[in-house]
Design a protein around this motif. Structure first.
Motif, short mmCIF file in Angstrom:
data_model
loop_
_atom_site.label_atom_id
_atom_site.label_comp_id
_atom_site.label_asym_id
_atom_site.label_seq_id
_atom_site.Cartn_x
_atom_site.Cartn_y
_atom_site.Cartn_z
N ARG A 217 0.76 -1.28 -0.02
CA ARG A 217 0.21 -0.03 0.32
C ARG A 217 0.38 1.10 0.08
O ARG A 217 0.35 2.80 -0.34
CB ARG A 217 -1.27 0.24 1.01
CG ARG A 217 -2.26 -0.80 1.15
CD ARG A 217 -3.01 -1.15 2.56
NE ARG A 217 -4.00 -0.13 1.34
CZ ARG A 217 -4.16 0.99 2.20
NH1 ARG A 217 -3.56 1.36 3.20
NH2 ARG A 217 -5.10 1.79 1.76
N LEU A 218 2.10 1.21 0.66
CA LEU A 218 2.92 2.07 0.01
C LEU A 218 3.75 2.47 -0.89
O LEU A 218 4.64 2.95 -0.94
CB LEU A 218 3.84 2.37 1.37
CG LEU A 218 3.24 2.19 3.21
CD1 LEU A 218 4.56 1.55 4.07
CD2 LEU A 218 2.54 3.76 2.83
N GLY A 219 3.61 1.62 -1.86
CA GLY A 219 4.13 1.04 -2.66
C GLY A 219 4.91 0.50 -3.15
O GLY A 219 6.02 0.92 -4.26
N ALA A 220 5.26 -0.50 -2.28
CA ALA A 220 6.56 -1.26 -2.23
C ALA A 220 5.95 -2.74 -3.23
O ALA A 220 5.05 -2.67 -3.64
CB ALA A 220 6.63 -2.43 -1.03
N ASP A 221 7.54 -3.21 -3.95
CA ASP A 221 6.73 -4.26 -4.49
C ASP A 221 6.95 -5.40 -4.10
O ASP A 221 8.30 -6.09 -4.70
CB ASP A 221 7.52 -4.27 -6.19
CG ASP A 221 7.46 -5.00 -7.46
OD1 ASP A 221 6.91 -6.29 -6.66
OD2 ASP A 221 8.33 -4.63 -8.68
N ILE A 222 6.20 -6.76 -4.07
CA ILE A 222 6.52 -7.61 -3.28
C ILE A 222 5.95 -8.71 -3.59
O ILE A 222 4.37 -8.54 -4.25
CB ILE A 222 6.51 -7.35 -1.85
CG1 ILE A 222 6.70 -5.62 -1.05
CG2 ILE A 222 6.78 -8.71 -0.89
CD1 ILE A 222 7.06 -6.20 0.27
N LYS A 223 6.05 -9.71 -3.93
CA LYS A 223 5.58 -11.01 -4.40
C LYS A 223 6.04 -12.24 -3.44
O LYS A 223 6.87 -12.63 -2.76
CB LYS A 223 5.96 -10.77 -5.87
CG LYS A 223 5.90 -10.42 -6.86
CD LYS A 223 4.51 -10.80 -7.76
CE LYS A 223 3.91 -8.97 -8.73
NZ LYS A 223 5.01 -8.08 -8.60
N ILE A 224 4.15 -12.97 -2.99
CA ILE A 224 4.79 -13.84 -1.52
C ILE A 224 4.24 -14.91 -2.33
O ILE A 224 2.99 -15.13 -2.88
CB ILE A 224 3.18 -13.51 -0.55
CG1 ILE A 224 3.88 -11.71 0.03
CG2 ILE A 224 3.54 -14.55 1.11
CD1 ILE A 224 4.65 -12.22 0.85
N ASP A 225 5.16 -16.13 -1.66
CA ASP A 225 5.35 -17.70 -2.63
C ASP A 225 5.07 -18.15 -1.55
O ASP A 225 6.18 -18.70 -0.79
CB ASP A 225 5.77 -17.59 -3.77
CG ASP A 225 5.26 -19.15 -4.05
OD1 ASP A 225 3.42 -19.52 -3.80
OD2 ASP A 225 6.03 -20.03 -4.99
N GLY A 226 3.41 -18.35 -1.20
CA GLY A 226 4.14 -19.07 0.61
C GLY A 226 4.99 -18.55 1.63
O GLY A 226 4.73 -17.37 2.11
N ASN A 227 6.06 -19.09 2.45
CA ASN A 227 6.64 -19.05 3.00
C ASN A 227 7.86 -17.83 1.87
O ASN A 227 9.06 -17.93 2.90
CB ASN A 227 7.27 -19.65 4.57
CG ASN A 227 8.39 -20.87 3.46
OD1 ASN A 227 8.61 -21.02 2.06
ND2 ASN A 227 9.40 -21.17 3.93
N THR A 228 7.78 -17.46 1.17
CA THR A 228 8.83 -16.99 0.70
C THR A 228 8.53 -15.41 -0.10
O THR A 228 7.23 -15.39 -0.90
CB THR A 228 9.38 -17.55 -0.33
OG1 THR A 228 10.41 -18.71 0.13
CG2 THR A 228 10.74 -16.84 -1.80
N ALA A 229 9.26 -14.79 -0.19
CA ALA A 229 8.64 -13.20 -0.13
C ALA A 229 9.60 -12.73 -1.03
O ALA A 229 11.28 -13.07 -1.53
CB ALA A 229 8.69 -12.01 0.81
N VAL A 230 9.42 -11.71 -2.68
CA VAL A 230 11.02 -11.49 -3.24
C VAL A 230 9.92 -10.27 -3.46
O VAL A 230 8.93 -9.59 -3.37
CB VAL A 230 10.14 -12.16 -4.65
CG1 VAL A 230 11.40 -11.79 -5.69
CG2 VAL A 230 10.31 -13.58 -4.98
N VAL A 231 11.44 -9.68 -2.97
CA VAL A 231 10.77 -7.61 -2.75
C VAL A 231 12.05 -7.30 -3.91
O VAL A 231 13.61 -7.38 -4.61
CB VAL A 231 11.73 -7.24 -1.50
CG1 VAL A 231 11.05 -5.78 -1.28
CG2 VAL A 231 10.88 -8.33 -0.28
N ARG A 232 10.81 -6.48 -4.80
CA ARG A 232 11.68 -5.48 -6.02
C ARG A 232 11.88 -4.40 -5.30
O ARG A 232 11.26 -3.72 -5.00
CB ARG A 232 11.12 -5.50 -7.13
CG ARG A 232 11.40 -7.07 -7.95
CD ARG A 232 11.13 -7.56 -8.89
NE ARG A 232 11.62 -8.04 -9.79
CZ ARG A 232 10.56 -9.37 -9.09
NH1 ARG A 232 9.50 -8.87 -8.89
NH2 ARG A 232 11.04 -10.76 -10.13
N GLY A 233 13.58 -3.51 -4.20
CA GLY A 233 13.53 -2.04 -3.97
C GLY A 233 12.98 -1.58 -5.24
O GLY A 233 13.13 -1.40 -6.48
N VAL A 234 12.02 -0.58 -4.79
CA VAL A 234 11.87 1.26 -5.30
C VAL A 234 12.85 2.11 -5.11
O VAL A 234 13.02 2.17 -3.84
CB VAL A 234 10.30 1.24 -5.06
CG1 VAL A 234 9.15 -0.02 -5.82
CG2 VAL A 234 9.72 1.39 -3.69
#
Ligand code: UD1
Length: 416
Positions: free
Chosen positions: A339-356
């Protein structure tokens, strides 16, 4: 319900102090149940969870004297070995009274904690260990009812590494007849701090800090005084807040010695960190480099720092992978960060975060203690205003949060 209004975009700079460790103080306060003599604790943080624990103990007949950060407990009049649901549901750590109560009183009725925002979190290992020490345990009407004339020492093996499980069993074993060995024990520094306190009370414990703890039971424990260790998670949280905002801070009353995994990642992210005798300095780079983390029991990366690192990865340069291996449902801050504009994808117990390059302020909802800390860090780094709702979670674990952030130059305000 209180909210925290943050005007973000300012680098945190300056100095503030670190409080005593919540997760060390909580088990230690319950250790006072093991003796009829007064026990005095210093450096106890003023937190809602500590208040809840003191109310719980008082309700059992423990005399509580609190003078600022010094707390003296006198459990000589302990007569109600019961932890009711109303208290346990607000704080799972209430389960820590189970071991000391059954060890000293031979009787304990403690409500089962039930679920919480970060997962199922059962207490089967606490129960299994006490049963192995001879306690008869029945689960009736949502309560664990444990009875025993005197616990007997035993060889205990926990199926997974459990922090409060290790602490409960270590405390119970102090008054058991004979020797207890806890294998697969938690190695967290808070377990060591508790063991040191118990030893000061006359317990015979060796191996705390390793995965095998040996306890030789004694007939009784006596009074003592003990200083609670600095809060390593609070320390790590302020370091992350400075890192995320391009800041430069000094934290006093802090110890770097239990923060290796966190400090290592902050340095990988480009921060300069200097450990002083009783303080830590951090200077952030102009832009952080993304760092991947995997949570695991101590000495690996702590799950209680995962949300804060997700916040710093959200504004870092690059892509990171965050794996949560301790709790099954501990990514609730991710949707709020988005909601703050982060780019995060969650798959089970893993999160992929693309820095903005930049987050933008918004209203977000705190869901648990450390998730809230992650949202505050993101709000401090974001441009514009962020309103963090439900900050009672933060009051459970961060002493004087607004004051400390203000001392570091942040623009934060509690909105009632
Ligand atoms: C403690 C900390 C908490 C931290 C956590 C992990 C305190 C007061 N709280 O919580 O801040 O996030 O360690 O570092 O010190 N489990 C079972 N059965 C049990 C016990 C645990 O299945 O009987 C599981 C839990 O669901 C969890 C894992 O084991 O998946 C670890 O939990 P545990 O170490 O027990 O966490 P707490 O002691 O509750």
């Amino acid at each position: 319900m209180d909210k925290l209004l943050i005007e973000g975009g300012l680098p945190l700079c300056g100095e503030t102090s670190v409080s005593g460790a919540k997760n060390s103080a909580l088990p230690m306060l319950t250790a006072a149940l093991l003796t009829t003599e007064p026990v005095t604790f210093s450096n106890v943080p003023e937190l809602n969870d500590i208040g809840t624990m003191l109310r719980l103990l008082a309700q059992m007949g423990v005399k509580v004297d609190r003078q600022g950060s010094t707390v003296t407990l006198d459990a000589s009049g302990l007569d109600q070995p019961v932890a009711p649901y109303e208290m346990v549901k607000t704080m799972r750590a209430s389960i820590l009274v189970l071991g000391p109560l059954v060890a000293r009183m031979g009787d304990a009725r403690v409500s089962l904690p039930g679920g919480c925002a970060i997962g199922a979190r059962p207490v089967d290992q606490h129960i299994k260990g006490l049963q192995a020490m001879g306690a008869q345990i029945a689960v009736e009407q949502g309560y664990v009812h444990a009875k025993c004339r005197r616990l007997t020492g035993a060889r205990l093996f926990t199926d997974m590494v459990t922090v409060t499980g290790t602490e409960n069993l270590m405390m119970a074993a102090c008054l058991a007849a004979g020797d207890t060995v806890i294998e697969n024990a938690a190695r967290e520094p808070e377990v060591v701090d508790l063991a040191n306190c118990l030893v000061a009370m006359g317990a015979q414990i060796s191996g705390a800090g390793s995965d095998v703890i040996r306890i030789r039971g004694v007939e009784r424990l006596h009074g003592a005084t003990h200083r609670v260790m600095p809060d390593r998670i609070e320390t790590g949280t302020y370091l992350c807040a400075a890192a995320a905002t391009g800041g430069n801070i000094r934290l006093t009353g802090a110890s770097v010695s239990h923060l290796d995994a966190v400090v290592d990642k902050l340095m990988d992210a480009g921060c300069e960190i200097v450990a002083e005798r009783d303080a830590i300095r951090l200077k952030a780079p102009a832009r952080l480099t993304a760092v991947s983390i995997r949570t695991a029991p101590y000495p690996a990366f702590p799950t209680d720092m995962q949300a804060q690192f997700m916040a710093i990865d959200a504004v870092a340069d690059g892509t990171s992978i965050i794996r949560e291996t301790i709790f099954e449902n501990r990514f609730m801050h991710a949707v709020e960060l988005i909601r703050l504009g982060a780019d995060i994808k969650i798959d089970g117990n893993t999160a992929v975060v693309r820095g903005v390059a930049q987050l933008d302020g918004a209203t977000v909802m705190a869901t648990d203690l450390r998730a809230s800390a992650g949202l505050v860090i993101a709000g401090l780094a974001a441009q514009g205003k962020t309103l963090v709702d439900r900050i009672y979670h933060l009051d459970r674990g961060y002493e004087g949060l607004e004051q400390k952030l203000t001392a570091l130059g942040a623009r934060v305000r509690r909105v009632r």
